[in-house]
Design a protein around this motif. Structure first.
Motif, PDB file in Angstrom:
ATOM      1  N   MET A   1       4.056  -0.603 -66.212  1.00 39.62           N
ATOM      2  CA  MET A   1       3.539   0.731 -65.880  1.00 39.62           C
ATOM      3  C   MET A   1       2.543   1.186 -66.947  1.00 39.62           C
ATOM      4  O   MET A   1       2.770   0.946 -68.121  1.00 39.62           O
ATOM      5  N   THR A   2       1.437   1.812 -66.532  1.00 42.18           N
ATOM      6  CA  THR A   2       0.512   2.400 -67.502  1.00 42.18           C
ATOM      7  C   THR A   2       0.344   3.871 -67.175  1.00 42.18           C
ATOM      8  O   THR A   2       0.461   4.287 -66.026  1.00 42.18           O
ATOM      9  N   THR A   3       0.070   4.662 -68.200  1.00 44.19           N
ATOM     10  CA  THR A   3      -0.163   6.100 -68.019  1.00 44.19           C
ATOM     11  C   THR A   3      -1.498   6.433 -68.648  1.00 44.19           C
ATOM     12  O   THR A   3      -1.767   6.014 -69.766  1.00 44.19           O
ATOM     13  N   ASP A   4      -2.355   7.175 -67.950  1.00 51.11           N
ATOM     14  CA  ASP A   4      -3.640   7.528 -68.554  1.00 51.11           C
ATOM     15  C   ASP A   4      -3.535   8.925 -69.167  1.00 51.11           C
ATOM     16  O   ASP A   4      -2.503   9.582 -69.089  1.00 51.11           O
ATOM     17  N   ALA A   5      -4.642   9.355 -69.785  1.00 48.13           N
ATOM     18  CA  ALA A   5      -4.619  10.614 -70.532  1.00 48.13           C
ATOM     19  C   ALA A   5      -4.258  11.806 -69.644  1.00 48.13           C
ATOM     20  O   ALA A   5      -3.674  12.784 -70.109  1.00 48.13           O
ATOM     21  N   SER A   6      -4.574  11.725 -68.353  1.00 44.08           N
ATOM     22  CA  SER A   6      -4.285  12.849 -67.453  1.00 44.08           C
ATOM     23  C   SER A   6      -2.832  12.861 -66.992  1.00 44.08           C
ATOM     24  O   SER A   6      -2.415  13.756 -66.272  1.00 44.08           O
TER      25      SER A   6
ATOM     26  N   PHE B   1      -1.260  -8.755 -54.825  1.00 42.31           N
ATOM     27  CA  PHE B   1      -0.544  -7.732 -55.585  1.00 42.31           C
ATOM     28  C   PHE B   1      -1.131  -6.354 -55.260  1.00 42.31           C
ATOM     29  O   PHE B   1      -2.231  -6.252 -54.731  1.00 42.31           O
ATOM     30  N   GLY B   2      -0.344  -5.346 -55.539  1.00 37.11           N
ATOM     31  CA  GLY B   2      -0.802  -3.984 -55.300  1.00 37.11           C
ATOM     32  C   GLY B   2      -0.427  -3.091 -56.458  1.00 37.11           C
ATOM     33  O   GLY B   2       0.498  -3.390 -57.221  1.00 37.11           O
ATOM     34  N   LEU B   3      -1.169  -1.995 -56.604  1.00 40.88           N
ATOM     35  CA  LEU B   3      -0.882  -0.992 -57.627  1.00 40.88           C
ATOM     36  C   LEU B   3      -0.832   0.373 -56.962  1.00 40.88           C
ATOM     37  O   LEU B   3      -1.633   0.667 -56.059  1.00 40.88           O
ATOM     38  N   LEU B   4       0.103   1.191 -57.420  1.00 43.28           N
ATOM     39  CA  LEU B   4       0.294   2.535 -56.866  1.00 43.28           C
ATOM     40  C   LEU B   4       0.081   3.552 -57.980  1.00 43.28           C
ATOM     41  O   LEU B   4       0.618   3.383 -59.080  1.00 43.28           O
ATOM     42  N   ALA B   5      -0.705   4.588 -57.682  1.00 47.25           N
ATOM     43  CA  ALA B   5      -0.912   5.681 -58.651  1.00 47.25           C
ATOM     44  C   ALA B   5      -0.093   6.882 -58.202  1.00 47.25           C
ATOM     45  O   ALA B   5      -0.090   7.233 -57.018  1.00 47.25           O
TER      46      ALA B   5
ATOM     47  N   ILE C   1      -1.463  10.510 -65.108  1.00 50.15           N
ATOM     48  CA  ILE C   1      -1.286   9.697 -63.899  1.00 50.15           C
ATOM     49  C   ILE C   1      -0.688   8.349 -64.288  1.00 50.15           C
ATOM     50  O   ILE C   1      -1.124   7.734 -65.262  1.00 50.15           O
ATOM     51  N   GLU C   2       0.309   7.934 -63.547  1.00 51.32           N
ATOM     52  CA  GLU C   2       0.959   6.655 -63.845  1.00 51.32           C
ATOM     53  C   GLU C   2       0.579   5.620 -62.790  1.00 51.32           C
ATOM     54  O   GLU C   2       0.390   5.952 -61.618  1.00 51.32           O
ATOM     55  N   ILE C   3       0.469   4.374 -63.241  1.00 52.27           N
ATOM     56  CA  ILE C   3       0.148   3.253 -62.346  1.00 52.27           C
ATOM     57  C   ILE C   3       1.307   2.276 -62.412  1.00 52.27           C
ATOM     58  O   ILE C   3       1.660   1.809 -63.501  1.00 52.27           O
ATOM     59  N   VAL C   4       1.888   1.982 -61.257  1.00 53.79           N
ATOM     60  CA  VAL C   4       2.996   1.026 -61.208  1.00 53.79           C
ATOM     61  C   VAL C   4       2.670  -0.057 -60.178  1.00 53.79           C
ATOM     62  O   VAL C   4       1.782   0.118 -59.327  1.00 53.79           O
ATOM     63  N   THR C   5       3.403  -1.147 -60.257  1.00 50.02           N
ATOM     64  CA  THR C   5       3.242  -2.208 -59.264  1.00 50.02           C
ATOM     65  C   THR C   5       3.689  -1.696 -57.902  1.00 50.02           C
ATOM     66  O   THR C   5       4.732  -1.039 -57.777  1.00 50.02           O
ATOM     67  N   LEU C   6       2.873  -1.980 -56.891  1.00 47.78           N
ATOM     68  CA  LEU C   6       3.243  -1.613 -55.516  1.00 47.78           C
ATOM     69  C   LEU C   6       4.181  -2.696 -54.980  1.00 47.78           C
ATOM     70  O   LEU C   6       3.731  -3.793 -54.658  1.00 47.78           O
TER      71      LEU C   6
ATOM     72  N   MET D   1      -8.881   0.985 -59.919  1.00 47.80           N
ATOM     73  CA  MET D   1      -9.746  -0.196 -60.051  1.00 47.80           C
ATOM     74  C   MET D   1      -9.730  -0.729 -61.480  1.00 47.80           C
ATOM     75  O   MET D   1      -9.696  -1.954 -61.695  1.00 47.80           O
ATOM     76  N   GLN D   2      -9.728   0.164 -62.462  1.00 49.11           N
ATOM     77  CA  GLN D   2      -9.706  -0.313 -63.860  1.00 49.11           C
ATOM     78  C   GLN D   2      -8.409  -1.067 -64.150  1.00 49.11           C
ATOM     79  O   GLN D   2      -8.399  -2.038 -64.906  1.00 49.11           O
ATOM     80  N   ASN D   3      -7.320  -0.636 -63.525  1.00 51.31           N
ATOM     81  CA  ASN D   3      -6.046  -1.352 -63.702  1.00 51.31           C
ATOM     82  C   ASN D   3      -6.074  -2.700 -62.994  1.00 51.31           C
ATOM     83  O   ASN D   3      -5.435  -3.651 -63.444  1.00 51.31           O
ATOM     84  N   VAL D   4      -6.798  -2.786 -61.867  1.00 42.95           N
ATOM     85  CA  VAL D   4      -6.984  -4.089 -61.213  1.00 42.95           C
ATOM     86  C   VAL D   4      -7.735  -5.030 -62.159  1.00 42.95           C
ATOM     87  O   VAL D   4      -7.346  -6.190 -62.341  1.00 42.95           O
ATOM     88  N   PHE D   5      -8.801  -4.533 -62.785  1.00 45.64           N
ATOM     89  CA  PHE D   5      -9.575  -5.391 -63.703  1.00 45.64           C
ATOM     90  C   PHE D   5      -8.649  -5.930 -64.800  1.00 45.64           C
ATOM     91  O   PHE D   5      -8.728  -7.115 -65.165  1.00 45.64           O
ATOM     92  N   ALA D   6      -7.798  -5.062 -65.328  1.00 44.04           N
ATOM     93  CA  ALA D   6      -6.899  -5.480 -66.412  1.00 44.04           C
ATOM     94  C   ALA D   6      -5.929  -6.555 -65.914  1.00 44.04           C
ATOM     95  O   ALA D   6      -5.674  -7.552 -66.604  1.00 44.04           O
ATOM     96  N   GLN D   7      -5.407  -6.372 -64.709  1.00 40.51           N
ATOM     97  CA  GLN D   7      -4.481  -7.371 -64.149  1.00 40.51           C
ATOM     98  C   GLN D   7      -5.175  -8.717 -63.951  1.00 40.51           C
ATOM     99  O   GLN D   7      -4.592  -9.766 -64.179  1.00 40.51           O
ATOM    100  N   LEU D   8      -6.440  -8.648 -63.497  1.00 40.48           N
ATOM    101  CA  LEU D   8      -7.148  -9.894 -63.186  1.00 40.48           C
ATOM    102  C   LEU D   8      -7.492 -10.674 -64.445  1.00 40.48           C
ATOM    103  O   LEU D   8      -7.595 -11.900 -64.401  1.00 40.48           O
TER     104      LEU D   8
END
Ligand SMILES: CC(C)(COP(=O)(O)OP(=O)(O)OC[C@H]1O[C@@H](n2cnc3c(N)ncnc32)[C@H](O)[C@@H]1OP(=O)(O)O)[C@@H](O)C(=O)NCCC(=O)NCCS
Length: 165
Positions: free
Chosen positions: A1-6, A48-52, A8-13, A104-111
């Motif tokens: 999971m990642t959290t940005d400054a705002s 793979f998928g990511l959910l915000a 918002i959390e990004i988790v695996t879908l 999309m930035q989290n997709v780049f990191a995963q790739l």
């Protein structure tokens, strides 16, 4: 999971979130995908998928959220050293808050961890929001499929094939 400054959390879908993703997909497409279609896509090897989402108690769009609020998701398919964005959607009420860019930035990191050399996608040539998102993230047009997207209420439109350069 990642959290940005705002906040918002990004988790695996995972398939457990497929119902949430299907509800989000409805806000973005006429030809929307149901829960089982999303599960099927996630089950393909290399997908793979990511959910915000914004967690409870965080201020988003001027309000403190009472519970976790799903904001958007992205689905990606990788094959050998290539990856393709299958879909990305942000809830109609949450757009223009940077959620699409963050996904999309989290997709780049995963790739980066998956040794994908190329990232491709297709987008309707009249989808200004998506084209703006992709162009701002370094995608450029590499081809065009004529009359690729059929519309209920008008003529078919071309798909732009874009690659991140
Ligand atoms: C495309 C989509 C995912 C963008 O999500 P979003 O969270 O609103 O996008 P962001 O807020 O991260 O915007 C990032 C950049 O994209 C561009 N952009 C986003 N929406 C735009 C719009 N309506 N018009 C023009 N540019 C737009 C801008 O450059 C924006 O940067 P800025 O806000 O600093 O100017 C969203 O509009 C959506 O879900 N659309 C319906 C589904 C869809 O079309 N998906 C793509 C299929 S290929």
């Amino acid at each position: 999971m990642t959290t940005d400054a705002s906040g918002i959390e990004i988790v695996t879908l995972t398939p457990a979130f497929a119902g949430v993703a299907a509800a989000l997909h409805q806000t973005g497409f006429d030809d929307c995908w149901d829960e089982s279609a999303i599960c099927d896509l996630l089950a393909v090897p290399g997908a793979f998928g990511l959910l915000a989402f914004v967690p409870a108690g965080i201020e988003f769009d001027g309000e403190i959220t009472a519970g976790d609020i799903p904001l958007g998701f992205v689905l990606v398919q990788t094959v050998l050293d290539e990856a393709e964005i299958n879909t990305i959607v942000v809830d109609g009420n949450a757009r223009r808050h940077g959620v699409g860019r963050l996904l999309m930035q989290n997709v780049f990191a995963q790739l980066q961890n998956r040794a994908s050399a190329r990232l491709l996608l297709e987008v309707a040539c009249d989808n200004d929001a998506a084209i703006g998102l992709y162009t701002g993230l370094g995608f450029g047009e590499i081809g065009r499929r004529r009359g690729y997207y059929h519309r209920k209420d008008g003529p078919a439109v071309d798909a732009l094939v874009m690659e991140r350069v």
